[in-house]
Design a protein around this motif. Structure first.
Motif, mmCIF file in Angstrom:
data_model
loop_
_atom_site.group_PDB
_atom_site.id
_atom_site.type_symbol
_atom_site.label_atom_id
_atom_site.label_comp_id
_atom_site.label_asym_id
_atom_site.label_seq_id
_atom_site.Cartn_x
_atom_site.Cartn_y
_atom_site.Cartn_z
ATOM 1 N N ILE A 73 -8.140 0.284 13.662
ATOM 2 C CA ILE A 73 -6.965 -0.396 12.910
ATOM 3 C C ILE A 73 -6.863 0.216 11.668
ATOM 4 C CG2 ILE A 73 -7.314 -2.390 14.219
ATOM 5 C CD1 ILE A 73 -8.558 -3.863 11.709
ATOM 6 N N GLY A 74 -7.806 0.920 10.870
ATOM 7 C CA GLY A 74 -7.924 1.441 9.659
ATOM 8 C C GLY A 74 -6.652 1.863 9.080
ATOM 9 N N TRP A 75 -6.374 1.487 7.934
ATOM 10 C CA TRP A 75 -4.960 1.566 6.875
ATOM 11 C C TRP A 75 -3.831 1.516 7.873
ATOM 12 C CZ3 TRP A 75 -5.006 3.081 1.904
ATOM 13 C CH2 TRP A 75 -6.218 3.260 1.222
ATOM 14 N N GLN A 76 -3.797 0.844 9.038
ATOM 15 C CA GLN A 76 -2.437 0.387 9.785
ATOM 16 C C GLN A 76 -2.497 -1.073 9.882
ATOM 17 O OE1 GLN A 76 -3.075 2.326 13.505
ATOM 18 N NE2 GLN A 76 -1.382 3.395 13.168
ATOM 19 N N SER A 77 -3.812 -1.683 9.911
ATOM 20 C CA SER A 77 -3.757 -3.115 10.332
ATOM 21 C C SER A 77 -4.995 -3.619 9.584
ATOM 22 C CB SER A 77 -3.570 -3.636 11.639
ATOM 23 O OG SER A 77 -2.672 -3.105 12.339
ATOM 24 N N GLY A 78 -5.718 -2.799 9.004
ATOM 25 C CA GLY A 78 -6.809 -3.309 8.261
ATOM 26 C C GLY A 78 -7.406 -2.311 7.299
ATOM 27 N N PHE A 79 -8.401 -2.527 6.456
ATOM 28 C CA PHE A 79 -9.154 -1.799 5.505
ATOM 29 C C PHE A 79 -10.489 -1.928 5.559
ATOM 30 C CE2 PHE A 79 -7.830 -5.741 3.324
ATOM 31 C CZ PHE A 79 -9.010 -5.895 2.464
ATOM 32 N N GLU A 80 -11.092 -0.897 5.112
ATOM 33 C CA GLU A 80 -12.545 -0.861 4.697
ATOM 34 C C GLU A 80 -12.667 0.029 3.437
ATOM 35 O OE1 GLU A 80 -16.653 -0.624 7.499
ATOM 36 O OE2 GLU A 80 -14.821 0.083 8.119
ATOM 37 N N VAL A 81 -12.910 -0.610 2.397
ATOM 38 C CA VAL A 81 -13.215 0.361 1.355
ATOM 39 C C VAL A 81 -14.231 -0.066 0.328
ATOM 40 C CG1 VAL A 81 -10.628 0.592 0.801
ATOM 41 C CG2 VAL A 81 -11.664 -1.287 -0.211
ATOM 42 N N GLU A 82 -14.679 0.954 -0.422
ATOM 43 C CA GLU A 82 -15.824 0.910 -1.091
ATOM 44 C C GLU A 82 -15.632 -0.239 -2.248
ATOM 45 O OE1 GLU A 82 -18.856 2.143 -1.031
ATOM 46 O OE2 GLU A 82 -18.092 3.033 0.946
ATOM 47 N N ARG A 83 -16.454 -0.895 -2.695
ATOM 48 C CA ARG A 83 -16.253 -2.038 -3.614
ATOM 49 C C ARG A 83 -15.823 -1.538 -5.096
ATOM 50 N NH1 ARG A 83 -18.074 -6.778 -1.407
ATOM 51 N NH2 ARG A 83 -18.162 -8.143 -3.168
ATOM 52 N N GLU A 84 -16.303 -0.516 -5.502
ATOM 53 C CA GLU A 84 -15.950 0.018 -6.921
ATOM 54 C C GLU A 84 -14.711 0.866 -6.738
ATOM 55 O OE1 GLU A 84 -19.207 0.728 -5.332
ATOM 56 O OE2 GLU A 84 -20.106 -0.873 -5.899
ATOM 57 N N ASP A 85 -14.309 1.138 -5.657
ATOM 58 C CA ASP A 85 -13.117 1.961 -5.547
ATOM 59 C C ASP A 85 -11.740 1.165 -5.764
ATOM 60 O OD1 ASP A 85 -11.156 4.047 -5.404
ATOM 61 O OD2 ASP A 85 -12.052 4.938 -3.343
ATOM 62 N N LEU A 86 -11.329 0.769 -7.023
ATOM 63 C CA LEU A 86 -10.339 -0.008 -7.113
ATOM 64 C C LEU A 86 -9.061 0.480 -6.684
ATOM 65 C CD1 LEU A 86 -11.035 -1.624 -10.692
ATOM 66 C CD2 LEU A 86 -11.951 -2.309 -8.402
ATOM 67 N N ASP A 87 -8.812 2.004 -7.077
ATOM 68 C CA ASP A 87 -7.786 2.601 -6.378
ATOM 69 C C ASP A 87 -7.512 2.428 -4.876
ATOM 70 O OD1 ASP A 87 -6.690 3.693 -8.956
ATOM 71 O OD2 ASP A 87 -8.282 5.217 -8.857
ATOM 72 N N SER A 88 -8.791 2.604 -4.225
ATOM 73 C CA SER A 88 -8.636 2.587 -2.916
ATOM 74 C C SER A 88 -8.430 0.959 -2.349
ATOM 75 C CB SER A 88 -10.022 2.714 -1.956
ATOM 76 O OG SER A 88 -9.763 4.362 -2.159
ATOM 77 N N VAL A 89 -8.929 -0.163 -3.053
ATOM 78 C CA VAL A 89 -8.449 -1.345 -2.672
ATOM 79 C C VAL A 89 -7.086 -1.701 -2.855
ATOM 80 C CG1 VAL A 89 -8.852 -3.765 -3.607
ATOM 81 C CG2 VAL A 89 -10.695 -2.412 -3.393
ATOM 82 N N MET A 90 -6.556 -1.208 -4.109
ATOM 83 C CA MET A 90 -4.871 -1.419 -4.209
ATOM 84 C C MET A 90 -4.388 -0.612 -3.246
ATOM 85 S SD MET A 90 -4.858 -1.299 -8.379
ATOM 86 C CE MET A 90 -3.187 -1.977 -8.609
ATOM 87 N N ALA A 91 -4.612 0.642 -3.036
ATOM 88 C CA ALA A 91 -3.845 1.394 -2.125
ATOM 89 C C ALA A 91 -3.873 0.906 -0.562
ATOM 90 C CB ALA A 91 -4.309 2.830 -2.087
ATOM 91 N N ALA A 92 -5.015 0.239 -0.235
ATOM 92 C CA ALA A 92 -5.136 -0.011 1.295
ATOM 93 C C ALA A 92 -4.166 -1.319 1.363
ATOM 94 C CB ALA A 92 -6.453 -0.215 1.540
#
Length: 180
Positions: A73-92
């Motif tokens: 489901i990654g980046w379509q219906s769910g997300f799994e990102v690193e805690r410190e990667d704030l850009d990825s949190v916001m993007a996901a």
């Protein structure tokens, strides 16, 4: 007094699946996180089953089925990102919200040092949770056994169903405002 018993005498329709069927529960989860898009849910369900088969995992609750689900489901219906990667949190989360034509107001931009120095991933997820609730969606945090943030979104009206279904699947979830 009229007899109204005819109005209350009904027979339940039999389910077309076994209520204890693990795959049916996963399917229902995919339907919840893909509201109105059963085609995408079916694609993800088939991808999940293929990933489990490649790993040699059985289709049962005791297997390690959740990581392959996040891969499906990654980046379509769910997300799994690193805690410190704030850009990825916001993007996901922004990518998930975009499915419903929503654009989140994060309250700032990571390029702005004043904003970036005062937020972390937990705060960003809490902001996203609040913004999504305004539009009838719930951001969920999922304990997928990883060090990062994992989650999905669903309609707020399905909150009780999500909690009940995740309990049956032995998946711990929390509201996105209180991530793991």
């Amino acid at each position: 007094m009229p007899d109204n018993s005819d109005y209350f005498d009904f027979e339940e329709n039999p389910h077309d699946f076994d209520e204890d069927d693990f795959e049916a529960r996963v399917w229902n989860l995919l339907v919840l996180i893909n509201p109105g898009d059963e085609e995408l849910a079916l694609q993800q369900f088939n991808r999940w089953r293929e990933l489990l088969a490649e790993r040699g995992e059985p289709l049962e609750p005791d297997s390690d089925w959740l990581p392959p689900l996040f891969a499906a489901i990654g980046w379509q219906s769910g997300f799994e990102v690193e805690r410190e990667d704030l850009d990825s949190v916001m993007a996901a989360v922004s990518e998930l919200a975009a499915r419903w034509n929503l654009q989140l107001d994060w309250g700032g931009d990571l390029d702005d040092e004043d904003f970036a120095d005062h937020v972390d991933g937990v705060q960003l997820l809490s902001i996203a949770f609040d913004r999504l609730r305004e539009h009838g969606y719930t951001l969920w945090s999922v304990d997928a056994g990883s060090e990062g943030f994992t989650g999905w979104m669903a309609l707020t009206r399905d909150d009780d169903a999500m909690l009940a279904l995740c309990s049956l699947l032995n998946v711990e979830v929390r509201l996105g405002s209180d991530p793991f």
